[in-house]
Design an enzyme around this catalytic site. Sequence first.
Site, PDB file in Angstrom:
ATOM      1  N   ASP A 102       0.797  -1.229   0.000  1.00 35.38           N
ATOM      2  CA  ASP A 102       0.000   0.000   0.000  1.00 35.38           C
ATOM      3  C   ASP A 102       0.832   1.282   0.000  1.00 35.38           C
ATOM      4  O   ASP A 102       0.280   2.377  -0.145  1.00 35.38           O
ATOM      5  CB  ASP A 102      -0.962  -0.005   1.205  1.00 35.38           C
ATOM      6  CG  ASP A 102      -0.260  -0.272   2.532  1.00 35.38           C
ATOM      7  OD1 ASP A 102       0.879   0.204   2.715  1.00 35.38           O
ATOM      8  OD2 ASP A 102      -0.853  -0.958   3.389  1.00 35.38           O
ATOM      9  N   HIS A 117       7.038  -6.992  -1.555  1.00 37.65           N
ATOM     10  CA  HIS A 117       6.036  -7.511  -2.488  1.00 37.65           C
ATOM     11  C   HIS A 117       5.578  -6.473  -3.511  1.00 37.65           C
ATOM     12  O   HIS A 117       4.531  -6.641  -4.141  1.00 37.65           O
ATOM     13  CB  HIS A 117       4.831  -8.060  -1.713  1.00 37.65           C
ATOM     14  CG  HIS A 117       5.165  -9.271  -0.894  1.00 37.65           C
ATOM     15  ND1 HIS A 117       4.420  -9.683   0.185  1.00 37.65           N
ATOM     16  CD2 HIS A 117       6.180 -10.165  -1.003  1.00 37.65           C
ATOM     17  CE1 HIS A 117       4.959 -10.779   0.699  1.00 37.65           C
ATOM     18  NE2 HIS A 117       6.030 -11.086   0.013  1.00 37.65           N
ATOM     19  N   CYS A 128       7.277  -5.218 -22.163  1.00 34.01           N
ATOM     20  CA  CYS A 128       8.353  -4.228 -22.339  1.00 34.01           C
ATOM     21  C   CYS A 128       8.859  -3.695 -21.003  1.00 34.01           C
ATOM     22  O   CYS A 128       9.858  -2.992 -20.971  1.00 34.01           O
ATOM     23  CB  CYS A 128       7.891  -3.085 -23.240  1.00 34.01           C
ATOM     24  SG  CYS A 128       6.757  -1.923 -22.461  1.00 34.01           S
ATOM     25  N   SER A 218       2.420  -8.946  11.398  1.00 36.31           N
ATOM     26  CA  SER A 218       2.440  -9.975  10.342  1.00 36.31           C
ATOM     27  C   SER A 218       2.238 -11.350  10.952  1.00 36.31           C
ATOM     28  O   SER A 218       2.779 -11.651  12.009  1.00 36.31           O
ATOM     29  CB  SER A 218       3.772  -9.952   9.588  1.00 36.31           C
ATOM     30  OG  SER A 218       3.834 -11.038   8.675  1.00 36.31           O
ATOM     31  N   LEU A 244      -1.137  -9.151  17.040  1.00 37.73           N
ATOM     32  CA  LEU A 244      -2.308  -9.780  17.635  1.00 37.73           C
ATOM     33  C   LEU A 244      -2.471 -11.152  16.992  1.00 37.73           C
ATOM     34  O   LEU A 244      -2.681 -11.245  15.793  1.00 37.73           O
ATOM     35  CB  LEU A 244      -3.563  -8.936  17.354  1.00 37.73           C
ATOM     36  CG  LEU A 244      -3.684  -7.599  18.085  1.00 37.73           C
ATOM     37  CD1 LEU A 244      -4.834  -6.781  17.495  1.00 37.73           C
ATOM     38  CD2 LEU A 244      -3.918  -7.827  19.574  1.00 37.73           C
TER      39      LEU A 244
HETATM   40  P1  OAD Z   1      -1.611 -11.359   7.520  1.00 39.65           P
HETATM   41  O1  OAD Z   1      -3.021 -10.901   7.284  1.00 39.65           O
HETATM   42  O2  OAD Z   1      -1.268 -12.762   7.231  1.00 39.65           O
HETATM   43  O3  OAD Z   1      -1.232 -11.081   9.045  1.00 39.65           O
HETATM   44  C1  OAD Z   1      -1.577  -9.877   9.675  1.00 39.65           C
HETATM   45  C2  OAD Z   1      -1.450 -10.085  11.168  1.00 39.65           C
HETATM   46  O4  OAD Z   1      -1.679  -8.835  11.801  1.00 39.65           O
HETATM   47  C3  OAD Z   1      -2.479 -11.069  11.746  1.00 39.65           C
HETATM   48  O5  OAD Z   1      -1.828 -11.963  12.630  1.00 39.65           O
HETATM   49  C4  OAD Z   1      -3.445 -10.161  12.510  1.00 39.65           C
HETATM   50  O6  OAD Z   1      -4.007 -10.795  13.641  1.00 39.65           O
HETATM   51  C5  OAD Z   1      -2.517  -9.040  12.915  1.00 39.65           C
HETATM   52  N1  OAD Z   1      -3.166  -7.747  13.168  1.00 39.65           N
HETATM   53  C6  OAD Z   1      -4.220  -7.187  12.531  1.00 39.65           C
HETATM   54  N2  OAD Z   1      -4.501  -5.968  13.010  1.00 39.65           N
HETATM   55  C7  OAD Z   1      -3.582  -5.736  13.998  1.00 39.65           C
HETATM   56  C8  OAD Z   1      -3.346  -4.651  14.892  1.00 39.65           C
HETATM   57  N3  OAD Z   1      -4.087  -3.529  14.858  1.00 39.65           N
HETATM   58  N4  OAD Z   1      -2.339  -4.782  15.774  1.00 39.65           N
HETATM   59  C9  OAD Z   1      -1.572  -5.903  15.819  1.00 39.65           C
HETATM   60  N5  OAD Z   1      -1.752  -6.940  14.994  1.00 39.65           N
HETATM   61  C10 OAD Z   1      -2.741  -6.869  14.097  1.00 39.65           C
HETATM   62  O7  OAD Z   1      -0.672 -10.310   6.732  1.00 39.65           O
HETATM   63  P2  OAD Z   1       0.847 -10.495   6.317  1.00 39.65           P
HETATM   64  O8  OAD Z   1       1.594 -11.321   7.286  1.00 39.65           O
HETATM   65  O9  OAD Z   1       1.352  -9.146   6.009  1.00 39.65           O
HETATM   66  O10 OAD Z   1       1.149 -11.228  -0.039  1.00 39.65           O
HETATM   67  O11 OAD Z   1       0.683 -11.295   4.964  1.00 39.65           O
HETATM   68  C11 OAD Z   1       1.811 -11.616   4.199  1.00 39.65           C
HETATM   69  C12 OAD Z   1       1.456 -11.672   2.744  1.00 39.65           C
HETATM   70  O12 OAD Z   1       0.345 -12.547   2.514  1.00 39.65           O
HETATM   71  C13 OAD Z   1       0.982 -10.367   2.167  1.00 39.65           C
HETATM   72  O13 OAD Z   1       2.046  -9.505   1.827  1.00 39.65           O
HETATM   73  C14 OAD Z   1       0.217 -10.789   0.956  1.00 39.65           C
HETATM   74  C15 OAD Z   1      -0.528 -11.952   1.531  1.00 39.65           C
HETATM   75  O14 OAD Z   1      -0.858 -12.903   0.612  1.00 39.65           O
HETATM   76  C16 OAD Z   1       1.194 -10.636  -1.241  1.00 39.65           C
HETATM   77  O15 OAD Z   1       0.497  -9.694  -1.546  1.00 39.65           O
HETATM   78  C17 OAD Z   1       2.189 -11.227  -2.159  1.00 39.65           C
HETATM   79 ZN    ZN Z   2       4.602  -2.715 -22.887  1.00 38.75          ZN
END
Ligand code: OAD
Ligand code: ZN
Length: 274
Positions: A102, A117, A128, A218, A244
Site C-alpha cells: 500500500d 512484495h 516491455c 504480520s 495480535l
Molecule cells: P496477515 O493478514 O497474514 O497477518 C496480519 C497479522 O496482523 C495477523 O496476525 C493479525 O491478527 C494481525 N493484526 C491485525 N490488526 C492488527 C493490529 N491492529 N495490531 C496488531 N496486529 C494486528 O498479513 P501479512 O503477514 O502481512 O502477499 O501477509 C503476508 C502476505 O500474505 C501479504 O504480503 C500478501 C498476503 O498474501 C502478497 O500480496 C504477495
Molecule cells: Zn509494454
Amino acid sequence: PSLDALVGFATRHPRLFVLTGAGCSTASGIPDYRDRNGDWKRPPPVTFQAFMGDEATRRRYWARSLIGWRVMGQARPGPAHRALARLEAAGRVELLLTQNVDGLHGAAGSRQVVDLHGRVDTVRCMDCGARQPRAQLQQELLHRNPAWAALQARAAPDGDADLDGLDFSAFEVPACPDCGTGLLKPDVVFFGENVPRERVAAALAALAQADALLVAGSSLMVYSGLRFVQAAAAAGKPAAVVNLGRTRADDLFALKVGHDVGQTLEALAGRLQA
Ligand code: OAD
Ligand code: ZN
C-alpha cells in the site's frame, strides 16, 4: 510490562531491522489477510499463473480492482506507520522491510523502505517492462467501462465489493500504452511469483548490519517474510514481534507483545523519545 520489555529490547539493540505486515495497515482501513490463528479470512488471492494464463481471470481481477481502488488509493498512514517513521528519524531503524503493497510507510515519512512484495500504486507491462501509475490506468479503466464505474458505489468501506452474478466477460482491459500489446499487471508479487532477487539481497545486507529484528503486524505465514526471521535466528540476532495472534515463527522470538501494533509502537517511540 510487555511495553517495558520492548523498550528494553530496543534500548539494548539500537539499530533495528523492522519487518512489517498487513496488521500495520488495518487501522488505515485496509483489511488484513489472515485471522489471529493464521487462517485465511477470505478466498486466497489470484495466483500469478492464473493471472498470466487466463484472460477471464484478468478481467475479473481488474473489474474488482477498479471498484476497490477508491479505498486503497485514498488510504492514509496510521499510528504504526507514523511511529516507525519517528523511530527511523531518531536513527533507530536500519531498514524497514514491508510485505505491504500500500505504500503507506513511505507516505508516513519512512525513507529506508524496501517493498518486498512491490506496490499497488504502480502497474507494469509484462512485455516491455514499462511502468505507469495505477491512477492513470484507473482513468482508462473507468473510461472503457462506464457501466462498472457506476458500480463503485457498491464497494464496502474495506474495498470489498459484492460482484457475484455480474458478467465480467464484457469488461475491457487495456494493453500497455507503451508497446501497444503487452499485458499489464500490478507491480506486486502475486502468489506463485518470485520476489525479485535484488530486493531480497538488499534486505539481507541490511539485516547483517542490524542489531536485532522487530516484526510488526504480520502472521509470517508467507515464506518470503518468514525467511528473514529465520535468517536473523541463523545469524544469532535476537527477534521481537508485536502482533495480535499467532505467527508462524513464535518459537523464534525472544519477546512477543500481543497488543495493537499502532498503540504499542507509538508508546515505544514515546518512551525512546523518538
Ligand atoms: P496477515 O493478514 O497474514 O497477518 C496480519 C497479522 O496482523 C495477523 O496476525 C493479525 O491478527 C494481525 N493484526 C491485525 N490488526 C492488527 C493490529 N491492529 N495490531 C496488531 N496486529 C494486528 O498479513 P501479512 O503477514 O502481512 O502477499 O501477509 C503476508 C502476505 O500474505 C501479504 O504480503 C500478501 C498476503 O498474501 C502478497 O500480496 C504477495
Ligand atoms: Zn509494454
